[in-house]
Scaffold this active site. Structure first.
Site, mmCIF file in Angstrom:
data_model
loop_
_atom_site.group_PDB
_atom_site.id
_atom_site.type_symbol
_atom_site.label_atom_id
_atom_site.label_comp_id
_atom_site.label_asym_id
_atom_site.label_seq_id
_atom_site.Cartn_x
_atom_site.Cartn_y
_atom_site.Cartn_z
ATOM 1 N N ASP A 81 6.485 6.973 -3.025
ATOM 2 C CA ASP A 81 5.396 7.343 -2.121
ATOM 3 C C ASP A 81 5.913 7.336 -0.690
ATOM 4 O O ASP A 81 6.488 6.341 -0.237
ATOM 5 C CB ASP A 81 4.224 6.375 -2.265
ATOM 6 C CG ASP A 81 2.933 6.931 -1.690
ATOM 7 O OD1 ASP A 81 2.769 8.166 -1.703
ATOM 8 O OD2 ASP A 81 2.090 6.139 -1.243
ATOM 9 N N HIS B 32 -1.881 9.668 10.272
ATOM 10 C CA HIS B 32 -2.212 8.480 9.482
ATOM 11 C C HIS B 32 -1.390 7.273 9.937
ATOM 12 O O HIS B 32 -1.935 6.177 10.142
ATOM 13 C CB HIS B 32 -1.963 8.744 7.996
ATOM 14 C CG HIS B 32 -2.155 7.537 7.131
ATOM 15 N ND1 HIS B 32 -3.366 6.935 6.947
ATOM 16 C CD2 HIS B 32 -1.254 6.802 6.409
ATOM 17 C CE1 HIS B 32 -3.232 5.891 6.139
ATOM 18 N NE2 HIS B 32 -1.954 5.785 5.809
ATOM 19 N N GLU C 34 -6.739 7.109 -1.105
ATOM 20 C CA GLU C 34 -5.817 7.791 -0.204
ATOM 21 C C GLU C 34 -5.707 9.250 -0.615
ATOM 22 O O GLU C 34 -5.365 9.553 -1.773
ATOM 23 C CB GLU C 34 -4.431 7.140 -0.211
ATOM 24 C CG GLU C 34 -4.401 5.808 0.507
ATOM 25 C CD GLU C 34 -2.993 5.287 0.752
ATOM 26 O OE1 GLU C 34 -2.839 4.407 1.602
ATOM 27 O OE2 GLU C 34 -2.044 5.779 0.100
ATOM 28 N N GLU D 181 -3.832 12.289 -0.961
ATOM 29 C CA GLU D 181 -2.419 12.662 -0.973
ATOM 30 C C GLU D 181 -2.204 13.902 -1.831
ATOM 31 O O GLU D 181 -3.063 14.292 -2.626
ATOM 32 C CB GLU D 181 -1.546 11.526 -1.530
ATOM 33 C CG GLU D 181 -1.611 10.230 -0.744
ATOM 34 C CD GLU D 181 -0.455 9.289 -1.070
ATOM 35 O OE1 GLU D 181 0.619 9.776 -1.493
ATOM 36 O OE2 GLU D 181 -0.632 8.061 -0.899
ATOM 37 N N ASP E 159 -3.825 7.767 -4.240
ATOM 38 C CA ASP E 159 -3.073 6.526 -4.361
ATOM 39 C C ASP E 159 -3.990 5.377 -3.945
ATOM 40 O O ASP E 159 -3.964 4.912 -2.807
ATOM 41 C CB ASP E 159 -1.819 6.581 -3.486
ATOM 42 C CG ASP E 159 -0.867 5.446 -3.792
ATOM 43 O OD1 ASP E 159 -0.877 4.949 -4.929
ATOM 44 O OD2 ASP E 159 -0.106 5.039 -2.894
ATOM 45 N N ARG F 281 -6.690 -2.835 0.233
ATOM 46 C CA ARG F 281 -6.173 -3.066 1.582
ATOM 47 C C ARG F 281 -6.003 -4.552 1.916
ATOM 48 O O ARG F 281 -5.059 -4.914 2.629
ATOM 49 C CB ARG F 281 -7.108 -2.421 2.608
ATOM 50 C CG ARG F 281 -7.221 -0.915 2.499
ATOM 51 C CD ARG F 281 -5.908 -0.222 2.725
ATOM 52 N NE ARG F 281 -6.081 1.240 2.747
ATOM 53 C CZ ARG F 281 -5.082 2.101 2.783
ATOM 54 N NH1 ARG F 281 -3.840 1.680 2.816
ATOM 55 N NH2 ARG F 281 -5.330 3.407 2.792
ATOM 56 N N GLN G 276 -2.949 -5.777 -0.006
ATOM 57 C CA GLN G 276 -1.782 -5.160 0.615
ATOM 58 C C GLN G 276 -1.438 -5.831 1.949
ATOM 59 O O GLN G 276 -0.264 -6.095 2.245
ATOM 60 C CB GLN G 276 -2.051 -3.668 0.834
ATOM 61 C CG GLN G 276 -0.906 -2.906 1.477
ATOM 62 C CD GLN G 276 -1.266 -1.436 1.711
ATOM 63 O OE1 GLN G 276 -2.320 -0.970 1.297
ATOM 64 N NE2 GLN G 276 -0.387 -0.716 2.385
ATOM 65 N N LYS H 154 -1.068 -1.754 -4.527
ATOM 66 C CA LYS H 154 -0.900 -0.342 -4.890
ATOM 67 C C LYS H 154 -0.662 -0.115 -6.382
ATOM 68 O O LYS H 154 -0.946 0.970 -6.890
ATOM 69 C CB LYS H 154 0.307 0.232 -4.131
ATOM 70 C CG LYS H 154 0.121 0.339 -2.629
ATOM 71 C CD LYS H 154 -0.688 1.561 -2.269
ATOM 72 C CE LYS H 154 -0.601 1.840 -0.779
ATOM 73 N NZ LYS H 154 -1.306 3.071 -0.415
ATOM 74 N N THR I 42 -2.699 4.959 -9.752
ATOM 75 C CA THR I 42 -2.534 6.157 -8.925
ATOM 76 C C THR I 42 -2.978 7.342 -9.768
ATOM 77 O O THR I 42 -2.486 7.519 -10.880
ATOM 78 C CB THR I 42 -1.065 6.336 -8.500
ATOM 79 O OG1 THR I 42 -0.641 5.200 -7.740
ATOM 80 C CG2 THR I 42 -0.889 7.603 -7.669
ATOM 81 N N GLU J 150 -9.238 4.413 7.658
ATOM 82 C CA GLU J 150 -9.317 5.131 8.931
ATOM 83 C C GLU J 150 -10.752 5.555 9.245
ATOM 84 O O GLU J 150 -11.208 5.445 10.383
ATOM 85 C CB GLU J 150 -8.412 6.360 8.894
ATOM 86 C CG GLU J 150 -6.933 6.038 8.779
ATOM 87 C CD GLU J 150 -6.131 7.268 8.392
ATOM 88 O OE1 GLU J 150 -5.675 7.975 9.306
ATOM 89 O OE2 GLU J 150 -5.996 7.517 7.172
#
Length: 418
Positions: A127, A134, A200, A202, A234, A238, A241, A254, A258, A365
């Site tokens: 990844d 971002h 996420e 992606e 993904d 948070r 992490q 993570k 996915t 975000e």
């Protein structure tokens, strides 16, 4: 045009011809297929009928496989020839398949009657962190505006190795992960379910043909090693992490799941949508320097359905063209030290955020780390995902009346295991 009906806004017109893996009620064995409109076309049946032998040696063996890996090892000339041949077979002016009712009944299935499977045996998953917007947003939140980007970020595509075993197909439900997280800043960590579950936005490319150990892929031929592209969510815990990532990067935050979309859109299908990417400053080192357009104008959309509602709300609209480091640069950098890639390896872009708030690609975000509410239909709000919330990622290209899309990448977060 195809003799198989496709709606004007379909992601899967004859200009696409993606590849995927399906099974059907009468044949549970996963095998290779393409999709056109709202129908899946079983390539193993076409191969058995001898319609693909002109482009693929041992076509029946290749297209009866439960993954795309064997097909991908055959290389770009074969992928391209196969796609063009299928476009011809499916065209309205070609009678070979169009007028063979028995073969059509055995090979063509309404999409709602087939089950899709993970398209490749993914040996390794990497990844990247390739969106400047971002990376800047996250950096501001955690380090402040003056130190938003780490010193290396504009010099190389930053990435880490993820967990291939937990890459799942669209539609798979995932349990909320548990782990250590700091609930109150400054206090000791606690064990429990993640309280800051995130998505996420992606995209990811699948490596088609690899390289030998110690023989890097060059920027000039990187595209020829990429088979195609999928949507990818993904999922990220948070809080887990944030506690674990120093000094070696994401781990439990993570590796619980996915999600990728079912149909792999080829690089050939995306070629008409190439555009220039963001200006790179400083100029990349020679091994990363590109002389042609390498970004893709792919519209992206994120939708969220909260558990207490039946309605999806669009929470973000972004575009792959915002990505600072191109797919070709990512693959080139990945191998420059001598790493050998293999057919089926998956490389994610990292979260794709645009320049405006409504184009941010993560809840982290959009809620600015929980400081803001994300407004949904019926007055419902979210900062992060709650149990039984559902997410859909969508992506498509459109130019001069031609649309090429990826379908949907759907997932649902279930309560943590008790």
């Amino acid at each position: 045009m195809s003799f198989i009906e496709t709606k004007p806004d379909s992601d899967f017109s004859i200009h696409n011809i993606p590849f995927g893996i399906i099974s059907t009620p009468h044949n549970a064995a996963p095998r290779v297929a393409t999709r056109i409109g709202d129908f899946a076309v079983d390539l193993s049946v076409l191969a058995q009928a001898g319609l693909l032998s002109s482009v693929v040696a041992d076509a029946q063996g290749v297209f009866s496989q439960p993954t795309l890996n064997l097909f991908m090892t055959l290389g770009k000339p074969v992928w391209s020839a196969t796609r063009k041949h299928l476009q011809k077979l499916l065209s309205a002016s070609e009678a070979t398949l169009r007028d063979n009712k028995d073969l059509l009944e055995r090979a063509v299935f309404p999409i709602n009657t087939v089950k899709t499977h993970i398209p490749a045996n993914i040996g390794d998953y990497t990844d990247f962190y390739a969106s400047k917007e971002h990376a800047t947003n996250v950096g501001i939140m955690f380090r402040g505006k003056e130190n938003a980007l780490m010193p290396n970020w504009t010099h190389l595509p930053v990435g880490y190795h993820g967990r291939a075993s937990s890459v799942v197909i669209s539609g798979t439900e995932l349990k909320r992960p548990q782990g250590q997280r700091v609930v109150v800043k400054g206090e000791a960590p606690q064990f429990g379910p993640s309280l800051r579950m995130d998505c996420e936005l992606e995209m990811a490319f699948l490596v088609g043909t690899g390289n030998n150990l110690g023989e890097p892929i060059t920027i000039d031929n990187a595209k020829d090693h990429m088979f195609g592209v999928v949507l990818m969510n993904d999922w990220s815990a948070r809080d887990i992490q944030a506690w674990e990532y120093v000094p070696l990067g994401p781990f439990l935050g993570k590796n619980f799941g996915t999600t990728v979309s079912a149909w792999v859109v080829t690089m050939d299908a995306l070629e008409p949508f190439l555009v220039n990417g963001p200006v790179q400053d400083p100029k990349p080192m020679a091994y990363l320097a590109e002389s042609t357009a390498s970004a893709y104008d792919i519209n992206l959309e994120v939708k969220l359905k909260p558990a207490e509602s039946s309605k999806y709300s669009v929470i973000s609209r972004s575009n792959l063209k915002y990505m600072y480091w191109s797919f070709a640069q990512q693959l080139t950098h990945h191998t420059v030290g001598g790493c050998n890639m293999r057919s089926g390896d998956l490389c994610g872009s990292g979260t794709i955020s645009g320049p405006t708030e409504d184009s941010f690609g993560s809840l982290l975000e959009l809620s600015w780390s929980g400081a803001k509410d994300i407004q949904l239909e019926d007055g419902i709000t979210r900062k992060f995902l709650k149990d039984n919330d559902e997410m859909i990622l969508a992506g498509w290209c459109e130019k001069d009346g031609v649309r090429v899309g990826f379908g949907e990448c759907h997932g649902k977060i279930l309560p943590a295991r008790v």
